[in-house]
Design a protein around this motif. Structure first.
Motif, mmCIF file in Angstrom:
data_model
loop_
_atom_site.group_PDB
_atom_site.id
_atom_site.type_symbol
_atom_site.label_atom_id
_atom_site.label_comp_id
_atom_site.label_asym_id
_atom_site.label_seq_id
_atom_site.Cartn_x
_atom_site.Cartn_y
_atom_site.Cartn_z
ATOM 1 N N ASP A 162 -4.688 55.585 17.235
ATOM 2 C CA ASP A 162 -4.025 56.478 18.174
ATOM 3 C C ASP A 162 -4.232 57.904 17.681
ATOM 4 O OD1 ASP A 162 -3.116 54.288 19.554
ATOM 5 O OD2 ASP A 162 -1.106 54.330 18.692
ATOM 6 N N GLU A 163 -4.366 58.846 18.601
ATOM 7 C CA GLU A 163 -4.619 60.234 18.227
ATOM 8 C C GLU A 163 -3.490 61.119 18.716
ATOM 9 O OE1 GLU A 163 -7.940 63.782 18.968
ATOM 10 O OE2 GLU A 163 -8.367 61.717 19.572
ATOM 11 N N ASN A 164 -2.857 61.851 17.789
ATOM 12 C CA ASN A 164 -1.796 62.776 18.170
ATOM 13 C C ASN A 164 -2.350 63.859 19.090
ATOM 14 O OD1 ASN A 164 -0.080 61.334 16.556
ATOM 15 N ND2 ASN A 164 -0.035 62.825 14.899
ATOM 16 N N VAL A 165 -1.592 64.187 20.126
ATOM 17 C CA VAL A 165 -2.006 65.225 21.070
ATOM 18 C C VAL A 165 -0.815 66.134 21.341
ATOM 19 C CG1 VAL A 165 -3.765 63.799 22.181
ATOM 20 C CG2 VAL A 165 -1.437 63.788 23.082
ATOM 21 N N SER A 166 -1.087 67.297 21.919
ATOM 22 C CA SER A 166 -0.022 68.238 22.234
ATOM 23 C C SER A 166 0.660 67.861 23.544
ATOM 24 C CB SER A 166 -0.589 69.659 22.350
ATOM 25 O OG SER A 166 -1.416 69.762 23.504
ATOM 26 N N TYR A 167 1.846 68.420 23.734
ATOM 27 C CA TYR A 167 2.563 68.220 24.992
ATOM 28 C C TYR A 167 1.748 68.754 26.162
ATOM 29 C CZ TYR A 167 6.056 68.882 28.640
ATOM 30 O OH TYR A 167 6.725 68.871 29.834
ATOM 31 N N GLU A 168 1.061 69.858 25.948
ATOM 32 C CA GLU A 168 0.258 70.456 27.024
ATOM 33 C C GLU A 168 -0.865 69.519 27.457
ATOM 34 O OE1 GLU A 168 2.743 73.318 25.249
ATOM 35 O OE2 GLU A 168 1.241 72.018 24.263
ATOM 36 N N GLU A 169 -1.447 68.792 26.501
ATOM 37 C CA GLU A 169 -2.487 67.826 26.857
ATOM 38 C C GLU A 169 -1.916 66.675 27.674
ATOM 39 O OE1 GLU A 169 -5.610 67.023 23.700
ATOM 40 O OE2 GLU A 169 -4.118 68.113 22.527
ATOM 41 N N VAL A 170 -0.720 66.239 27.334
ATOM 42 C CA VAL A 170 -0.065 65.193 28.122
ATOM 43 C C VAL A 170 0.187 65.678 29.545
ATOM 44 C CG1 VAL A 170 2.024 63.794 28.369
ATOM 45 C CG2 VAL A 170 0.973 64.081 26.115
ATOM 46 N N ALA A 171 0.663 66.916 29.679
ATOM 47 C CA ALA A 171 0.927 67.476 31.005
ATOM 48 C C ALA A 171 -0.343 67.536 31.839
ATOM 49 C CB ALA A 171 1.553 68.862 30.866
ATOM 50 N N ARG A 172 -1.456 67.876 31.203
ATOM 51 C CA ARG A 172 -2.724 67.893 31.943
ATOM 52 C C ARG A 172 -3.151 66.483 32.354
ATOM 53 N NH1 ARG A 172 -3.952 72.124 28.204
ATOM 54 N NH2 ARG A 172 -4.895 70.656 26.737
ATOM 55 N N GLU A 173 -2.827 65.513 31.523
ATOM 56 C CA GLU A 173 -3.249 64.133 31.780
ATOM 57 C C GLU A 173 -2.412 63.465 32.863
ATOM 58 O OE1 GLU A 173 -5.215 60.424 31.352
ATOM 59 O OE2 GLU A 173 -5.760 62.389 30.547
ATOM 60 N N VAL A 174 -1.089 63.638 32.812
ATOM 61 C CA VAL A 174 -0.207 62.880 33.714
ATOM 62 C C VAL A 174 0.555 63.767 34.686
ATOM 63 C CG1 VAL A 174 0.042 61.090 31.969
ATOM 64 C CG2 VAL A 174 1.778 62.887 32.119
ATOM 65 N N GLY A 175 0.426 65.092 34.573
ATOM 66 C CA GLY A 175 1.152 66.009 35.443
ATOM 67 C C GLY A 175 2.378 66.567 34.750
ATOM 68 N N ALA A 176 2.735 67.786 35.101
ATOM 69 C CA ALA A 176 3.816 68.495 34.420
ATOM 70 C C ALA A 176 5.164 67.797 34.600
ATOM 71 C CB ALA A 176 3.896 69.932 34.927
ATOM 72 N N GLU A 177 5.444 67.318 35.823
ATOM 73 C CA GLU A 177 6.742 66.684 36.072
ATOM 74 C C GLU A 177 6.896 65.400 35.260
ATOM 75 O OE1 GLU A 177 9.459 64.961 39.791
ATOM 76 O OE2 GLU A 177 7.535 65.935 40.180
ATOM 77 N N THR A 178 5.852 64.565 35.265
ATOM 78 C CA THR A 178 5.923 63.324 34.499
ATOM 79 C C THR A 178 6.019 63.606 33.012
ATOM 80 O OG1 THR A 178 4.687 62.080 36.171
ATOM 81 C CG2 THR A 178 4.706 61.177 33.938
ATOM 82 N N ALA A 179 5.278 64.590 32.522
ATOM 83 C CA ALA A 179 5.336 64.944 31.103
ATOM 84 C C ALA A 179 6.745 65.377 30.705
ATOM 85 C CB ALA A 179 4.334 66.049 30.796
ATOM 86 N N THR A 180 7.382 66.168 31.552
ATOM 87 C CA THR A 180 8.754 66.601 31.276
ATOM 88 C C THR A 180 9.696 65.413 31.212
ATOM 89 O OG1 THR A 180 8.409 68.761 32.310
ATOM 90 C CG2 THR A 180 10.678 67.986 32.117
ATOM 91 N N GLN A 181 9.557 64.488 32.161
ATOM 92 C CA GLN A 181 10.410 63.301 32.179
ATOM 93 C C GLN A 181 10.183 62.446 30.936
ATOM 94 O OE1 GLN A 181 9.241 61.573 35.925
ATOM 95 N NE2 GLN A 181 10.839 62.654 37.062
ATOM 96 N N LEU A 182 8.919 62.293 30.538
ATOM 97 C CA LEU A 182 8.617 61.503 29.344
ATOM 98 C C LEU A 182 9.263 62.106 28.112
ATOM 99 C CD1 LEU A 182 4.827 60.656 29.864
ATOM 100 C CD2 LEU A 182 6.750 59.074 30.061
ATOM 101 N N ARG A 183 9.154 63.418 27.973
ATOM 102 C CA ARG A 183 9.739 64.072 26.805
ATOM 103 C C ARG A 183 11.255 63.938 26.796
ATOM 104 N NH1 ARG A 183 8.219 70.258 25.891
ATOM 105 N NH2 ARG A 183 9.256 70.427 27.915
ATOM 106 N N GLN A 184 11.888 64.206 27.924
ATOM 107 C CA GLN A 184 13.346 64.140 27.987
ATOM 108 C C GLN A 184 13.853 62.727 27.710
ATOM 109 O OE1 GLN A 184 14.079 65.741 31.910
ATOM 110 N NE2 GLN A 184 14.168 67.848 31.170
#
Length: 313
Positions: A162-184
Motif C-alpha cells: 500500500d502506498e501512502n498518499v495525500s488527502y488532496e490525491e484522494v479528493a482527486r481520485e474519489v471527489g472532494a465530497e466523498t474525500a471529506t466524508q471519508l476523513r470525517q
C-alpha cells in the motif's frame, strides 16, 4: 517477488461462487447476490503469506470484527447481514464466516493515526510530515500525536505495498465530497474505538478502514429502514490486530518499538538470525516454529479478551 508461498485451492461449496483468495480471507458470492467472507488462519508478514497458520486466528478476527461493528453501529452502518454458515460448507467455517451486503468499494485505505510509528514514522524522519500533514519537531517512535490524523493509502494487490498518499490525491481520485466524508468518518470511528480500547487498557495507535457505497434492501441488524440509500458503509474487517496496532497502555514508552497485540512475534522471528531468511530476496519465508505460533496465537487471544471482556474458547 512476494505473495503466497503456496496459494491454497479454494473450497468449492454448492451455491457459492468463489471470487477471490486474499492474504487472510476467501470471498464468495451466494445465489442471493450477497458476499460470503471466510477468514482463514493464514498469516502474512513482509508481503508474504506464510506457509504456517496461526490456530483460531480467523475466528478471532471474525468475532472481534463483529463485536466492533456492534460498538460502532450508531456511527456508521456496516455490511454484515449475518454469520450463518452456508449449507454444504465445511464445519470449519463456523465462527469465521460473515455474510455481507455487496458494496461498491472505494479504492482507498482509510488510515487513522493517533501515534507515530511504522510507515508514518519513516516519512516523518525524512520530511517531518505524514501524507503531507506537517507534524511538530521532536516526535519519536511511539509518540502520541497532537490529535488523530487521516493518512490515506492506495489499496494494493497481494504482494504489493500500500502506498501512502495525500488527502488532496484522494479528493482527486474519489471527489472532494466523498474525500471529506471519508476523513470525517474515519476520524470519528477511530476516536470512538480509541476511547473504548483505552478504557480496557489498550492503546489504539493506528488502524485502517474500508468503506463502500450500498443501498439497503430490507430491515437488518443495523436498523436501517427498507429501500434506503445508506450512503457510506463500513466493510471488510474492522479494528482487529491484523488491521490495527494495539499496544498495552501500561507498557507504552515513546522512543522505542512498543509491545503489541499482533503478529510482531512473526515479524521479529523472520527478521532474526534464527530464521536464516533474507527478506529482501526472492526465496519464500520458512515455516514458523511452534513457539512463535503459540506466542502469536496468545497475543490474538489476549487482545480479544481485553477488548470484549470475554474469554476465548
Amino acid at each position: 517477488m512476494s505473495g503466497f508461498v503456496e496459494k491454497p485451492d479454494p473450497v468449492q461449496v454448492p451455491g457459492l461462487l468463489h471470487l477471490h483468495t486474499g492474504k487472510v480471507r476467501d470471498l464468495y458470492r451466494n445465489e442471493a447476490g450477497d458476499l460470503v467472507m471466510v477468514a482463514s488462519d493464514r498469516v502474512s508478514a513482509f508481503d508474504w503469506v506464510l506457509p504456517t497458520e496461526i490456530p483460531d486466528k480467523g475466528r478471532i478476527l471474525t468475532q472481534l470484527s463483529i463485536w466492533w461493528f456492534e460498538q460502532l453501529a450508531d456511527l456508521v452502518p456496516n455490511h454484515v447481514i449475518g454469520t450463518d454458515v452456508p449449507a454444504g460448507a465445511p464445519a470449519d467455517w463456523e465462527g469465521r464466516t460473515m455474510v455481507c451486503r455487496s458494496l461498491r468499494m472505494i479504492p482507498v485505505e482509510c488510515v487513522a493515526r493517533g501515534y507515530l510509528t511504522g510507515s508514518g514514522l519513516a516519512e516523518y524522519h525524512k520530511t517531518r510530515t505524514v501524507c503531507g500533514l506537517a507534524l511538530p519537531e521532536g516526535l519519536t517512535d511511539g509518540s502520541e500525536l497532537p490529535g488523530p490524523i487521516f493518512t490515506p493509502a492506495t489499496k494494493a494487490a497481494v504482494g504489493d505495498h500500500d502506498e501512502n498518499v495525500s488527502y488532496e490525491e484522494v479528493a482527486r481520485e474519489v471527489g472532494a465530497e466523498t474525500a471529506t466524508q471519508l476523513r470525517q468518518l474515519t476520524l470519528a470511528v477511530y476516536q470512538r474505538a480509541r476511547d473504548i480500547a483505552l478504557d480496557r487498557g489498550i492503546i489504539l495507535a493506528d488502524t485502517k478502514f474500508e468503506f463502500g457505497y450500498g443501498a439497503n434492501d430490507g430491515e437488518d441488524g443495523i436498523g436501517i429502514a427498507a429501500e434506503t440509500d445508506v450512503g457510506l458503509v463500513l466493510g471488510d474487517e474492522v479494528l482487529t490486530p491484523d488491521s490495527s496496532r494495539f499496544w498495552p497502555a501500561d507498557q507504552w514508552k515513546p522512543g522505542q518499538a512498543q509491545p503489541s497485540f499482533d503478529k510482531q512475534f512473526v515479524r521479529d522471528w523472520l527478521a532474526g538470525r534464527e530464521a536464516g531468511w533474507d527478506r529482501t530476496g526472492e526465496t519464500p519465508p520458512p515455516p514458523l516454529p511452534e513457539k512463535i505460533v503459540d506466542q502469536t496465537r496468545a497475543k490474538y487471544v489476549e487482545a480479544y479478551r481485553l477488548l470484549t471482556g470475554l474469554e476465548w474458547s
